[in-house]
Scaffold this motif. Structure first.
Motif, short mmCIF file in Angstrom:
data_model
loop_
_atom_site.label_atom_id
_atom_site.label_comp_id
_atom_site.label_asym_id
_atom_site.label_seq_id
_atom_site.Cartn_x
_atom_site.Cartn_y
_atom_site.Cartn_z
N VAL A 109 43.83 54.04 66.75
CA VAL A 109 42.84 52.97 66.91
C VAL A 109 42.08 52.78 65.60
N LEU A 110 41.73 51.53 65.31
CA LEU A 110 41.07 51.18 64.06
C LEU A 110 39.93 50.21 64.33
N MET A 111 38.78 50.47 63.73
CA MET A 111 37.70 49.49 63.66
C MET A 111 37.55 49.10 62.19
N CYS A 112 37.48 47.81 61.91
CA CYS A 112 37.30 47.39 60.53
C CYS A 112 36.29 46.25 60.47
N SER A 113 35.54 46.22 59.38
CA SER A 113 34.47 45.25 59.20
C SER A 113 34.69 44.46 57.93
N PHE A 114 34.46 43.15 58.02
CA PHE A 114 34.64 42.24 56.90
C PHE A 114 33.29 41.59 56.58
N GLN A 115 33.05 41.32 55.30
CA GLN A 115 31.76 40.79 54.84
C GLN A 115 31.96 39.61 53.91
N LYS A 116 31.06 38.64 53.99
CA LYS A 116 31.01 37.62 52.94
C LYS A 116 30.42 38.29 51.70
N PRO A 117 31.12 38.31 50.59
CA PRO A 117 30.65 39.05 49.40
C PRO A 117 29.28 38.58 48.92
N GLU A 118 28.51 39.53 48.39
CA GLU A 118 27.19 39.25 47.81
C GLU A 118 27.12 39.86 46.41
N PRO A 119 27.89 39.31 45.46
CA PRO A 119 27.99 39.93 44.12
C PRO A 119 26.69 39.89 43.33
N TRP A 120 25.72 39.10 43.75
CA TRP A 120 24.45 39.00 43.03
C TRP A 120 23.52 40.18 43.31
N GLN A 121 23.87 41.03 44.28
CA GLN A 121 23.02 42.16 44.64
C GLN A 121 23.14 43.27 43.59
N PRO A 122 22.06 44.09 43.39
CA PRO A 122 22.13 45.20 42.42
C PRO A 122 23.13 46.26 42.87
N PHE A 123 23.57 47.10 41.95
CA PHE A 123 24.57 48.12 42.31
C PHE A 123 24.40 49.36 41.43
N HIS A 124 24.99 50.47 41.88
CA HIS A 124 25.12 51.67 41.07
C HIS A 124 26.39 52.37 41.50
N GLN A 125 26.86 53.34 40.72
CA GLN A 125 28.02 54.14 41.11
C GLN A 125 27.99 55.48 40.38
N TRP A 126 28.65 56.49 40.99
CA TRP A 126 28.87 57.74 40.29
C TRP A 126 29.92 57.51 39.21
N PRO A 127 29.76 58.17 38.05
CA PRO A 127 30.74 57.97 36.97
C PRO A 127 32.07 58.65 37.28
N MET A 128 33.12 58.15 36.67
CA MET A 128 34.45 58.76 36.82
C MET A 128 34.49 60.06 36.03
N PRO A 129 35.05 61.12 36.59
CA PRO A 129 35.19 62.37 35.83
C PRO A 129 36.06 62.17 34.60
N SER A 130 35.88 63.04 33.64
CA SER A 130 36.69 62.99 32.43
C SER A 130 38.04 63.66 32.70
N VAL A 131 39.10 62.89 32.66
CA VAL A 131 40.45 63.40 32.91
C VAL A 131 41.40 62.80 31.88
N PRO A 132 42.56 63.43 31.68
CA PRO A 132 43.56 62.83 30.79
C PRO A 132 44.02 61.47 31.35
N PRO A 133 44.32 60.50 30.49
CA PRO A 133 44.84 59.22 30.97
C PRO A 133 46.19 59.41 31.64
N PRO A 134 46.58 58.48 32.50
CA PRO A 134 47.85 58.66 33.23
C PRO A 134 49.05 58.82 32.31
N GLU A 135 49.01 58.20 31.13
CA GLU A 135 50.13 58.31 30.19
C GLU A 135 50.33 59.74 29.70
#
Length: 316
Positions: A109-135
């Protein structure tokens, strides 16, 4: 696309394809049973259910979250029927439910939610760890070939890696370990994998999210057993006897990513116990954008027998 394996493999579009039977009714076209698995690959069931739901929602709304439970192991020999229920349509959010049925039994069973995007809102994120590039990282197939060739690999384990190699070669997803594991100063251990679809066009955002959902289930709950130090092979309390997904959650925070380029899945397991484990993940594009946050709980059992159940009194 880098140095993806160029051997014959399935296309991701084939793995996710469903047939529409009615307005809210869909049927799987292909199902994959991984090597030594109990049932159909969970990521494929999630993604096919999402494709079904996406076909039933106003395209002005974008998928932002999903929550699902795996109830029974699905067989690859019988199609899965996906019933979509349009639970709620609001001005900013729409909610849909999907029930996956096989041979008269609800398997997922799955519940999923869809939203009208609000790209004008402020944002933050955790940084990506330092890892070797895929190449600079090697494909899982290359690692399996080395293990098969190693004189330290026993015949039984060699047979497993040969099956794994064949499966990885056929897979529509290429996987590279970004590191063996990363231990923070507080003892937290993370496993990190680069993943991408092989030879796929740049699909629109709704289908990219379905593909990411497929990818997110690869090497996910198994990381909990690795973090505990449980071995895949052998006997005794330090080996794995079973891993199986119970539930899976994804939160999407971007419409601008391409699964045909490499995504980094950073996986940690904050807790295991009572035959269960929980893992959390963060999926980044190669430029460091955090596009999705993932979570999963699953059965994670070591090869340990519990106490025998007491016999019931025949008079009761």
């Amino acid at each position: 696309m880098g140095d993806s394996n160029q051997a014959e493999h399935e296309q991701i579009s084939t793995s996710l394809e469903v047939e529409q039977l009615d307005v809210n009714l869909f049927r799987s076209k292909s199902l994959w049973l991984p090597v030594r698995a109990r049932g159909v690959f969970g990521g494929q069931v999630i993604s096919q259910a999402l494709v079904s739901a996406t076909n039933c929602v106003n395209p002005a709304f974008g998928l932002h979250s999903l929550h699902c439970y795996f109830l029974l192991s699905a067989s690859p020999s019988t199609p899965i029927i996906y019933h979509v229920d349009r639970v709620r349509q609001g001005r900013s959010y729409a909610t849909l439910a999907v029930k996956a049925v096989q041979s008269g039994h609800t398997v997922f069973v799955l519940m999923c939610s869809f939203q009208k995007p609000e790209p004008w809102q402020p944002f933050h994120q955790w940084p990506m760890p330092s890892v070797p590039p895929p190449e600079d990282c090697e494909l899982e197939e290359t690692r399996f070939i080395k293990l098969i060739a190693s004189p330290a690999t026993t015949p039984t384990i060699k047979e497993y890696y040969q099956d794994a190699l064949a499966e990885r070669t056929r897979s529509p997803i290429a996987i590279k370990r970004a590191n063996k594991h990363d231990s923070a100063t507080d003892g937290t251990v993370a496993y990190m994998y680069w993943m991408q679809t092989r030879d796929s066009p740049k699909y629109e955002a709704p289908f990219q999210k379905c593909i990411l959902s497929y990818i997110s289930d690869l090497n996910f709950i198994s990381s909990a057993s690795k973090i505990m130090g449980l071995k895949r092979f052998g006997k005794g309390p330090n080996t794995v006897s079973m891993t199986s997904t119970l539930d899976h959650t994804i939160y999407f925070y971007s419409d601008d990513f391409d699964c045909g380029d490499w995504l980094l899945h950073v996986i940690v397991s904050p807790r295991t116990g009572s035959g269960r484990g929980v893992v959390h993940g963060r999926m980044y594009t190669r430029d460091g954008t955090l596009v999705a946050v993932t979570s999963q709980e699953g059965v994670v059992r070591a090869n340990i027998r519990g106490p025998s159940a007491p016999k019931l009194d025949a008079k009761l």
